[in-house]
Design a protein around this motif. Structure first.
Motif, short mmCIF file in Angstrom:
data_model
loop_
_atom_site.label_atom_id
_atom_site.label_comp_id
_atom_site.label_asym_id
_atom_site.label_seq_id
_atom_site.Cartn_x
_atom_site.Cartn_y
_atom_site.Cartn_z
N ASN A 1 0.83 -1.20 0.00
CA ASN A 1 0.00 0.00 0.00
C ASN A 1 0.87 1.26 0.00
O ASN A 1 1.89 1.32 0.68
N ILE B 1 4.63 3.82 -8.27
CA ILE B 1 3.25 3.40 -8.14
C ILE B 1 2.94 2.34 -9.20
O ILE B 1 3.25 2.50 -10.38
N TRP C 1 0.26 0.94 -11.28
CA TRP C 1 -1.08 1.36 -11.67
C TRP C 1 -2.00 0.16 -11.89
O TRP C 1 -3.20 0.24 -11.64
N THR D 1 -3.09 -0.94 -8.56
CA THR D 1 -3.99 0.10 -8.02
C THR D 1 -5.39 -0.08 -8.58
O THR D 1 -6.39 0.03 -7.86
N ASN E 1 -7.06 0.91 -4.30
CA ASN E 1 -6.22 1.78 -3.47
C ASN E 1 -4.88 1.95 -4.16
O ASN E 1 -4.46 1.10 -4.97
N LEU E 2 -4.22 3.06 -3.84
CA LEU E 2 -2.90 3.28 -4.42
C LEU E 2 -1.93 2.21 -3.93
O LEU E 2 -1.77 2.00 -2.73
#
Length: 447
Positions: free
Chosen positions: A210, A220, A222, A225, A230-231
Motif C-alpha cells: 500500500n 506506483i 497502476w 492500483t 487503493n494506491l
C-alpha cells in the motif's frame, strides 16, 4: 607428616587473635604493678588458648566445609567486559566469613582480586565479577583459594580448589552480537548508525504494498492500483550477494596502542562487526590480511560457517615489524577477487610521505574495485593540540601536534583527489563509522 605440613600451610592467625594476645600481655605487665590482679592474666591466657583450640576444631572437623567453583565462558571477548562468577557453598553447620582469591591470568596485572562475604549454614552464593582483556591469545586461570573464619574469628582455614584452565580471547564477538541484534531489529541508530536516504532504487523487486505518504510516486503500480482500488506501490530491496572484503594491515603501523588495545585489534574488531552486518544484508563477506608477506585469505561467501571461519583466522593474527608490501596486496586482490567488490583497507598513515609510497598501488586497486581506506586519528596528539600552552616548550609541542593532525586531513584529501574513499576515525568510533559508510555505499548503489 604430609598431613601435618598441609595443616600448618593452610592455617592462618587473624588480627582478632593478635589483639586478644596483646591484651593478655598487657594483663601480665600490669600484674607487676597491681599484684591484686592475681591469677586473672593467667586465666585470660588459658581462655584464649581454649578458644583457639575450639576454633581450630570447628574449622577442621570436616574435610569439606566449603565448596567453590569458577563459572567462566568457553572464550573471552577482546576489549569487552566479560562476566565471570565464583559459586561458593557453606557446608558447615554454623555461619562463616569467607574470603576468596581467584587466580586470574597475569595479563590483567591485578593483585587485589579479593571477594569477601558471609554465609549462613548451608547457604550458597554466586559472586559475579567482570574482566576486560585487551589482547588476543590464551589466558591461564589458576586455582581458587577460599579463606574461612568461624564466628570466633581467631584463626582462618584455607581451602584450595584446583581449577586451572586456559581460556582463549577472541576478537570482540560480544560487540558483533550486539550489532547483529540491532541490525535484525532495525535499531542500529541506537548506537550511532545513521539512516541513509536512498536515492532512487535498485533493480531488485521486493513486493507490492500500500502507498503511504513519502513513497516515491514513480514506483506506483497502476495495474495493482486498478485491481485493489487503493494506491499500490512497488517496493524494492537493496541489491544482494555483493562482495565485501576487509583487508587488514598487520605491519608495524598497526602496533600503536590506544587505551590498552592495539590498532590491529581495533581493526580486527571492526572487521568482524562489519562483515557480520554484511552477511545479515545478504552480501558475501571475505577477508585478506597483509604485511610484508601475504597472510590469511578467505574468499567472499555467505555460508552459515563463513563468520566462524573469519573469527578463527582473526583470533590468530599478530602484528609484524616490517612495512606493508602493497604490490603483493595488489597482486593478491587481482588473483582472489574476480568481480567488482567493496574493498575496505584498514591501515594507518602518520604522514603524507607514508601515503605517497603506497598511493600508486591504491590507485591501481581502485580501478577495479570500490576502495575504502580506513585509517586512525591520533587522539593523544589531538589532546596535545587542544591544550593551552604556558611556556616555549608547550608552544613547540602544541605546534608539532597540530602539524601531525593537519597531515591526517591532508591524507584524506589526497585520497579523495584520486577517487579513493576514506574514513579518518578515532579508534573508539571505528565500528560505527565503518558500518555507516558501508550502509551509505549500499544505499547509493556504488558497488
Amino acid at each position: 607428616m604430609k598431613k601435618l605440613q598441609t595443616f600448618y600451610a593452610n592455617l592462618f592467625l587473624t588480627g582478632r587473635l593478635f589483639a586478644a594476645l596483646s591484651c593478655c600481655v598487657v594483663f601480665f605487665v600490669l600484674l607487676f604493678f597491681f599484684p591484686w590482679l592475681g591469677i586473672l592474666p593467667e586465666l585470660a591466657f588459658w581462655v584464649i588458648a581454649t578458644l583457639i583450640i575450639v576454633d581450630i576444631f570447628l574449622l577442621y572437623r570436616t574435610n569439606s566445609g566449603v565448596f567453590a567453583k569458577r563459572h567462566a565462558p568457553e572464550r573471552l571477548s577482546n576489549n569487552d567486559e566479560n562476566d565471570l562468577g565464583i559459586y561458593v557453598e557453606n557446608r558447615y553447620s554454623f555461619a562463616i566469613n569467607v574470603g576468596i582469591i581467584d587466580e586470574i591470568p597475569f595479563q590483567f596485572q591485578k593483585r587485589d582480586v579479593w571477594f569477601n562475604t558471609n554465609l549462613t549454614p548451608r547457604q550458597t552464593k554466586l559472586i559475579n565479577y567482570v574482566l576486560r582483556p585487551v589482547k588476543r591469545g590464551e589466558y591461564d586461570f589458576g586455582d581458587i583459594r577460599v579463606y574461612v573464619k568461624s564466628p570466633l574469628g581467631l584463626v582462618t582455614r584455607r581451602y584450595n580448589f584446583a581449577q586451572a584452565e586456559i581460556l582463549p580471547v577472541y576478537p570482540s564477538f560480544l560487540q558483533m552480537r550486539k550489532y547483529e541484534l540491532m541490525a535484525i531489529s532495525n535499531r542500529l541508530n541506537e548506537v550511532g548508525i545513521k539512516k541513509i536516504r536512498r536515492l532512487g532504487h535498485s533493480l531488485e523487486f521486493d513486493q507490492v504494498k500500500n502507498y503511504v505518504p513519502g513513497d516515491d510516486y514513480r514506483a506506483i503500480n497502476w495495474k495493482a492500483t486498478a485491481r485493489q482500488g487503493n494506491l499500490m506501490t512497488n517496493s524494492y530491496t537493496e541489491e544482494k550477494s555483493q562482495h565485501v572484503y576487509c583487508v587488514i594491515d598487520k605491519s608495524r603501523v598497526m602496533k600503536m596502542p590506544f587505551e590498552g588495545l592495539s590498532l590491529l585489534d581495533y581493526a580486527i574488531n571492526a572487521s568482524l562487526v562489519l562483515l557480520n552486518v554484511a552477511l545479515l544484508k545478504e552480501d558475501k563477506a571475505g577477508l585478506i590480511t597483509i604485511s610484508e608477506k601475504k597472510g590469511a585469505v578467505i574468499p567472499a561467501d555467505r555460508r552459515p560457517t563463513q563468520l566462524n571461519k573469519i573469527l578463527e583466522v582473526l583470533h590468530k593474527e599478530k602484528t609484524r615489524y616490517l612495512e606493508t608490501n602493497l604490490e603483493l596486496l595488489y597482486n593478491t586482490i587481482r588473483g582472489v577477487i574476480k568481480q567488482r567488490s567493496l574493498v575496505i583497507f584498514f591501515t594507518n598513515y602518520e604522514s603524507v610521505s607514508a601515503l605517497n609510497r603506497q598511493l600508486p598501488y591504491l590507485k591501481r586497486i581502485a580501478k577495479f574495485h570500490l576502495l575504502l581506506v580506513v585509517f586512525f586519528e591520533n587522539t593523544e596528539l589531538k589532546k596535545l593540540s587542544e591544550e593551552h600552552a604556558t611556556d616555549v616548550e608547550g608552544i613547540y609541542t602544541k605546534t608539532i601536534a597540530e602539524k601531525f593532525a593537519y597531515d591526517k586531513k591532508l591524507i584524506a584529501k589526497e585520497l579523495t583527489k584520486h577517487g579513493i574513499q576514506s574514513i579518518l576515525s578515532t579508534p573508539q568510533n571505528l565500528n560505527v563509522n565503518t558500518i555507516n559508510r558501508y550502509l551509505e555505499i549500499k544505499a547509493k548503489q556504488k558497488i
